[in-house]
Design an enzyme around this catalytic site. Structure first.
Site, PDB file in Angstrom:
ATOM      1  CD1 TRP A 149      -3.122  -1.026   0.441  1.00 27.70           C
ATOM      2  CD2 TRP A 149      -1.926  -2.400   1.730  1.00 27.70           C
ATOM      3  NE1 TRP A 149      -3.820  -2.206   0.554  1.00 27.70           N
ATOM      4  CE2 TRP A 149      -3.117  -3.074   1.342  1.00 27.70           C
ATOM      5  CE3 TRP A 149      -1.009  -3.092   2.539  1.00 27.70           C
ATOM      6  CZ2 TRP A 149      -3.409  -4.369   1.742  1.00 27.70           C
ATOM      7  CZ3 TRP A 149      -1.317  -4.377   2.931  1.00 27.70           C
ATOM      8  CH2 TRP A 149      -2.497  -4.998   2.532  1.00 27.70           C
ATOM      9  CG  HIS A 167      -6.449  -0.291   2.679  1.00 28.39           C
ATOM     10  ND1 HIS A 167      -6.106  -1.557   3.084  1.00 28.39           N
ATOM     11  CD2 HIS A 167      -5.971   0.526   3.661  1.00 28.39           C
ATOM     12  CE1 HIS A 167      -5.452  -1.513   4.224  1.00 28.39           C
ATOM     13  NE2 HIS A 167      -5.363  -0.259   4.593  1.00 28.39           N
ATOM     14  NE  ARG A 193      -3.798   0.788  -2.579  1.00 25.15           N
ATOM     15  CZ  ARG A 193      -4.217  -0.448  -2.653  1.00 25.15           C
ATOM     16  NH1 ARG A 193      -3.623  -1.295  -3.483  1.00 25.15           N
ATOM     17  NH2 ARG A 193      -5.223  -0.878  -1.925  1.00 25.15           N
ATOM     18  CD  GLN A 207      -9.637  -0.556  -1.676  1.00 24.14           C
ATOM     19  OE1 GLN A 207      -9.734  -0.429  -0.447  1.00 24.14           O
ATOM     20  NE2 GLN A 207      -8.635  -1.205  -2.242  1.00 24.14           N
ATOM     21  CB  VAL A 250      -8.205 -11.628   6.449  1.00 17.62           C
ATOM     22  CG1 VAL A 250      -9.210 -10.507   6.410  1.00 17.62           C
ATOM     23  CG2 VAL A 250      -7.289 -11.570   5.248  1.00 17.62           C
ATOM     24  CB  ALA A 292     -13.417  -7.638   6.346  1.00 17.38           C
TER      25      ALA A 292
HETATM   26  C1  YSA Z   1      -8.786  -7.490   2.024  1.00 14.63           C
HETATM   27  C2  YSA Z   1      -9.219  -8.226   3.128  1.00 14.63           C
HETATM   28  C3  YSA Z   1     -10.176  -7.657   3.937  1.00 14.63           C
HETATM   29  O1  YSA Z   1     -10.581  -8.308   5.067  1.00 14.63           O
HETATM   30  C4  YSA Z   1     -10.717  -6.389   3.687  1.00 14.63           C
HETATM   31  C5  YSA Z   1     -10.255  -5.698   2.591  1.00 14.63           C
HETATM   32  C6  YSA Z   1      -9.297  -6.230   1.772  1.00 14.63           C
HETATM   33  C7  YSA Z   1      -8.779  -5.457   0.626  1.00 14.63           C
HETATM   34  C8  YSA Z   1      -7.511  -4.692   0.979  1.00 14.63           C
HETATM   35  N1  YSA Z   1      -7.756  -3.607   1.898  1.00 14.63           N
HETATM   36  C9  YSA Z   1      -6.923  -4.125  -0.302  1.00 14.63           C
HETATM   37  O2  YSA Z   1      -6.857  -2.913  -0.473  1.00 14.63           O
HETATM   38  N2  YSA Z   1      -6.581  -5.054  -1.161  1.00 14.63           N
HETATM   39  S1  YSA Z   1      -6.050  -4.714  -2.661  1.00 14.63           S
HETATM   40  O3  YSA Z   1      -4.892  -3.879  -2.606  1.00 14.63           O
HETATM   41  O4  YSA Z   1      -5.876  -5.938  -3.362  1.00 14.63           O
HETATM   42  O5  YSA Z   1      -7.215  -3.889  -3.318  1.00 14.63           O
HETATM   43  C10 YSA Z   1      -8.537  -4.403  -3.341  1.00 14.63           C
HETATM   44  C11 YSA Z   1      -9.182  -4.061  -4.673  1.00 14.63           C
HETATM   45  O6  YSA Z   1      -9.083  -2.663  -4.900  1.00 14.63           O
HETATM   46  C12 YSA Z   1      -8.462  -4.695  -5.840  1.00 14.63           C
HETATM   47  O7  YSA Z   1      -8.931  -6.025  -6.039  1.00 14.63           O
HETATM   48  C13 YSA Z   1      -8.858  -3.789  -6.963  1.00 14.63           C
HETATM   49  O8  YSA Z   1     -10.166  -4.078  -7.414  1.00 14.63           O
HETATM   50  C14 YSA Z   1      -8.886  -2.445  -6.290  1.00 14.63           C
HETATM   51  N3  YSA Z   1      -7.598  -1.751  -6.493  1.00 14.63           N
HETATM   52  C15 YSA Z   1      -6.458  -1.883  -5.779  1.00 14.63           C
HETATM   53  N4  YSA Z   1      -5.489  -1.082  -6.268  1.00 14.63           N
HETATM   54  C16 YSA Z   1      -6.039  -0.417  -7.296  1.00 14.63           C
HETATM   55  C17 YSA Z   1      -7.388  -0.829  -7.451  1.00 14.63           C
HETATM   56  N5  YSA Z   1      -8.178  -0.321  -8.405  1.00 14.63           N
HETATM   57  C18 YSA Z   1      -7.652   0.581  -9.236  1.00 14.63           C
HETATM   58  N6  YSA Z   1      -6.380   1.040  -9.163  1.00 14.63           N
HETATM   59  C19 YSA Z   1      -5.539   0.563  -8.216  1.00 14.63           C
HETATM   60  N7  YSA Z   1      -4.306   1.034  -8.138  1.00 14.63           N
END
Ligand code: YSA
Length: 324
Positions: A149, A167, A193, A207, A250, A292
């Protein structure tokens, strides 16, 4: 006599609706040959006993009518200037009717699917502190998972821990700190980010976080809820894939992808809430269980509308946006 003239002149004034008709009215009553002027001119020849009375009454009426004239004239003139500033000979033009941005529409559609499943909707702030964005989510200061992140830090006087949330997960801790289970909530919002962009990554995106906590929540509840969500948004025929994934907050963790022309696009991360997260907010992890998830509405909109490049959503190109 003066009384009748007063009533008639005021009644006529009510019919006046243009500068021309006002002028006609003025000439009729106050002009050189007007009705009131005639009376005023004849005062000298009246018998003594009538002269004083009719003289003062007709003068009072003259003052009243002149006052009315002065009040009404500028009003009619300003109406005229409004009309004269509009060129009614110009050809008509089509109105541009605004509409919702496709990301706003998809967020509303997803939110309403979860609302149907009994979820409440809560919003949080885009500016966060390290404590909620990382620490309470079981991501210690020196843990390599923080690199996942990449953070945009805010330059605030006397604070080194202020950031733009990377996030929506910090909302999990904020909600749990202020609520007793059972909890069933989603929190949509914007994230940032510090990362390079490509066709599936933006540096700012949305998100939708989801959190369910109760005494008997299991991994089957997680899968059932997310399958139902996918069915409502993509239809029951669309292929969905769950895979193991790692998120420090998680255990176990998964990600979910949707079929994209024979390939997969990951749309969310999810898992069972880690006992350390429960401890951090003062919940008893032996009593409560929960799941979650955090999903990306831009990726979901790409899949729904067949968009090849995520960057188009915020390019502000009306040729693109007006298709939705
Ligand atoms: C995981 C477990 C939990 O119990 C709760 C939440 C999460 C998600 C975690 N907080 C997270 O941010 N995971 S992630 O980095 O993989 O992002 C989740 C989703 O956000 C991705 O699957 C994607 O759909 C979107 N995302 C992430 N980075 C992005 C993005 N969409 C567009 N541009 C980006 N740079």
């Amino acid at each position: 006599m003066i009384g009748q003239l007063k009533n008639k002149s005021l009644a006529d004034l009510k019919l006046v609706n243009s500068l021309d008709s006002l002028e006609e009215w003025r000439v009729n009553y106050l002009g050189r040959k007007g009705e009131l002027t005639k009376i005023l001119r004849s005062i000298g020849s009246l018998p003594d006993d009538q002269r004083k009375k009719i003289g003062s009454e007709s003068n009072l009426l003259r003052v009243l009518l002149e006052d009315q004239y002065k009040k009404i004239k500028p009003k009619l003139e300003s109406n005229l200037s409004v009309y004269s500033s509009v060129d009614i000979t110009l050809p008509g033009r089509k109105d541009h009717i605004g509409r919702l941005h496709p990301i706003t529409s998809i967020i509303r559609e997803i939110s309403s699917a979860f609302a149907d499943m009994g979820f409440n909707i809560v919003e949080g702030t885009e500016s966060e502190i390290e404590h909620y964005n990382f620490d309470l989510l079981n991501i210690p200061f020196d843990h390599p998972a923080r690199d996942q992140w990449d953070t945009i830090w805010l330059d605030r006087p006397n604070r080194k821990d202020n950031l733009l949330r990377t996030h929506t997960s910090p909302m999990q801790a904020r909600i749990m700190e202020n609520t007793e289970p059972p909890i069933r909530v989603i929190t949509p919002g914007k994230c940032y980010r510090y990362e390079a962009t490509d066709s599936t990554h933006e540096w700012h995106f949305h998100q939708i976080e989801g959190l369910v906590v109760g005494e008997n929540i299991s991994f089957s509840d997680l899968k059932g809820t997310l399958y139902e969500f996918a069915k409502r948004i993509f239809g029951s025929d669309r292929k969905v894939r769950f895979r193991c994934d790692f998120f420090p907050f998680v255990e176990p963790g998964v990600d979910m992808s949707i079929d994209w022309k024979g390939d997969w696009i990951e749309i969310l991360g999810a898992g069972m809430v880690h006992p350390k997260v429960f401890q951090g907010v003062g919940y008893d992890p032996d009593k409560y269980k929960g799941f979650a998830f955090g999903m990306g509405p831009e990726r979901i909109a790409m899949l729904r509308y067949n968009i090849e490049d995520i960057r188009q959503f915020f390019s502000n190109d009306l040729r693109f946006l007006s298709q939705f």
